[in-house]
Design an enzyme around this catalytic site. Structure first.
Site, short mmCIF file in Angstrom:
data_model
loop_
_atom_site.label_atom_id
_atom_site.label_comp_id
_atom_site.label_asym_id
_atom_site.label_seq_id
_atom_site.Cartn_x
_atom_site.Cartn_y
_atom_site.Cartn_z
N PHE A 147 0.38 7.64 1.17
CA PHE A 147 0.92 8.40 0.05
C PHE A 147 0.74 9.89 0.33
CE2 PHE A 147 -0.43 4.31 -1.63
CZ PHE A 147 0.71 3.86 -2.27
N LYS A 154 4.04 0.87 -2.65
CA LYS A 154 4.54 2.08 -1.98
C LYS A 154 5.97 2.38 -2.43
CE LYS A 154 5.35 5.28 1.16
NZ LYS A 154 4.80 6.63 1.09
N PHE A 182 6.37 16.66 -10.68
CA PHE A 182 7.72 16.18 -10.36
C PHE A 182 8.69 16.39 -11.52
CE2 PHE A 182 5.28 14.38 -7.01
CZ PHE A 182 6.13 14.29 -5.93
N CYS A 236 10.93 10.14 2.94
CA CYS A 236 10.51 8.99 2.13
C CYS A 236 11.49 8.61 1.02
CB CYS A 236 9.13 9.26 1.53
SG CYS A 236 7.81 9.36 2.75
#
Length: 433
Positions: free
Chosen positions: A152, A207, A252, A263
């Site tokens: 991460f 993930k 974010f 990613c």
């Protein structure tokens, strides 16, 4: 612990160097001779703040080594991390697992009894099962484990993320694998980093789910920013208002030209494909992917609109090319779509990026590359801030105005205040304001 890291790309090199800094003995293996030769010579093939010093200090201490020869180091390994690329497969968006499976096939005859094979690469649900089957077929009597340990890491802050993580996710199906991975990550317990142990399949899915959720926050605030422009609100106020809610969080929620990088684009596509494969369609993630693609394409139009629709003979300065600051990564950068839109309209594009110029040359054709921000601004009819580099946060606006043909600043990262920019005689266009 003796660790072998297969792959010296972004994840493999950062992880290997950090594990070595914990005190483990790490050997990074790669098939790319040029990359290994560079590392042996002390040259780092990627840009990541602090990585060159971290690698150098651990090489000097004898804890970090690099080699092309997997057979020379694998038989002594307690844990073998697979950190190879899993790019989107052409045609269907599924993760290309050929490098992962090739690594499993190559390591199978070399593994020692009790070794733990760890998928560090971002892989779809069930990949660990296939890796285990590949090794089991080659070595039916071998006692080994396969685990999932997704990364991460934020590019530009990867070392800090590795050493001070929000959490470490360990996906295991047996106690031996858990014990080995707990021992590898034991140095982090001093920082009270939570180590979350779960099934291998749950870790693989975690993930993808994490990246899809973050991508959703980005696309959401970008759509809210568009609405703010229509209704006369400031998206920064809205973001602060909703981000103060602990159930939502402020991170974010910064609007911009859309997400890119190594990613989010590929992981959202791979998660969509997994949902299709298991007859569990992910409609929210599907919308996020579409919104982001539209967002990046629309940014060129935003610049053209700021120019009043006049494009022939115009010159635009792009400040920033990489998908984010503190990296040289151009993968799926919004700058690619923006430059293409401007060039298609007949606009000459001058560009500067502190670290991404060489990478950009292999991705975008026809740009005029400049030596610094002010070189890029010279003669420009508009300046466009694409990437939030520190070098662009405090431009000398008086100097910029003197250099430019037309004082127009299109701030796609909301780095400036309208009052300050307009005080210097600029026309200012931001996002969601």
């Amino acid at each position: 612990m003796h660790i072998v890291m297969i792959g010296t790309g972004y994840v493999g090199l950062v992880s290997g160097a950090c594990f070595a800094d914990f005190g483990h003995h790490v050997t990074c293996v790669d098939k790319d001779r040029a990359k290994i030769d560079a590392l042996l010579d002390g040259r780092i093939p990627i840009f990541e703040p602090g990585l060159d010093d971290l690698v150098a200090s651990n090489v000097a201490a004898g804890r970090l080594k690099f080699t092309l020869d997997l057979a020379d180091v694998l038989p002594q390994a307690d844990a073998v991390f697979i950190a190879v690329g899993t790019p989107s497969r052409r045609g269907d968006g599924h993760a290309d697992l050929s490098y992962v499976y090739a690594a499993a096939e190559e390591m199978a005859p070399l593994l020692r009894d009790g070794a733990v094979v760890v998928d560090k690469s971002t892989v779809p649900v069930g990949t660990g099962d296939e890796v285990e089957a590949i090794i089991r077929k080659a070595r039916p009597d071998l006692h080994f484990s396969v685990a999932s340990n997704p990364e991460f890491l934020r590019e530009g802050a990867a070392i800090d993320d590795f050493k001070r993580p929000d959490r470490v996710v360990i996906g295991v199906n047996d106690e031996h694998a858990e014990r080995v991975l707990q021992a590898i990550y034991r140095p982090l317990t001093r920082n009270e980093a939570p180590i979350l142990v779960m099934s291998r399949r749950a870790a693989e899915l975690t993930k993808y789910a994490a990246n899809a959720f973050l991508a959703t926050k980005i696309s959401f605030i970008n759509e809210i920013a568009d609405l703010c422009e229509k209704v006369g609100a400031d998206v920064r106020d809205v973001a602060r208002g909703i981000g103060s809610d602990t159930r939502i969080g402020a991170r974010f929620l910064q609007p911009g030209p859309g997400y890119g990088g190594s990613c989010f684009p590929k992981d959202t596509l791979a998660l969509l494909k997994t949902g299709q494969d298991y007859a569990a369609p992910l409609q929210i993630v599907d919308a996020v992917v579409k919104v982001n693609a539209q967002r990046k394409q629309a940014m060129g139009g935003k610049v053209i609109a700021a120019l009043g629709g006049e494009t022939q003979g115009k010159t635009v300065a792009l400040l920033g090319l990489t998908f984010k600051a503190d990296t040289d990564d151009m993968r799926d950068s919004p700058a690619i779509d923006i430059a293409a839109s401007l060039q298609a309209a007949g606009i000459t594009v001058r560009a500067y990026d502190p670290e991404g110029m060489e990478t950009s040359k292999a991705v975008i054709d026809g740009l005029v590359y400049c030596k610094d921000s002010y070189d890029a601004l010279t003669g420009a009819d508009a300046a466009v801030i694409v990437t939030e580099w520190d070098a662009f946060r405090a431009l000398d606006l008086a100097r910029a105005k003197r250099l430019m043909a037309n004082p127009l600043l299109v701030d796609l990262r909301n780095l400036y205040s309208r009052k300050d920019v307009e005080r210097h005689g600029f026309t200012y266009v931001a996002v969601g304001r």
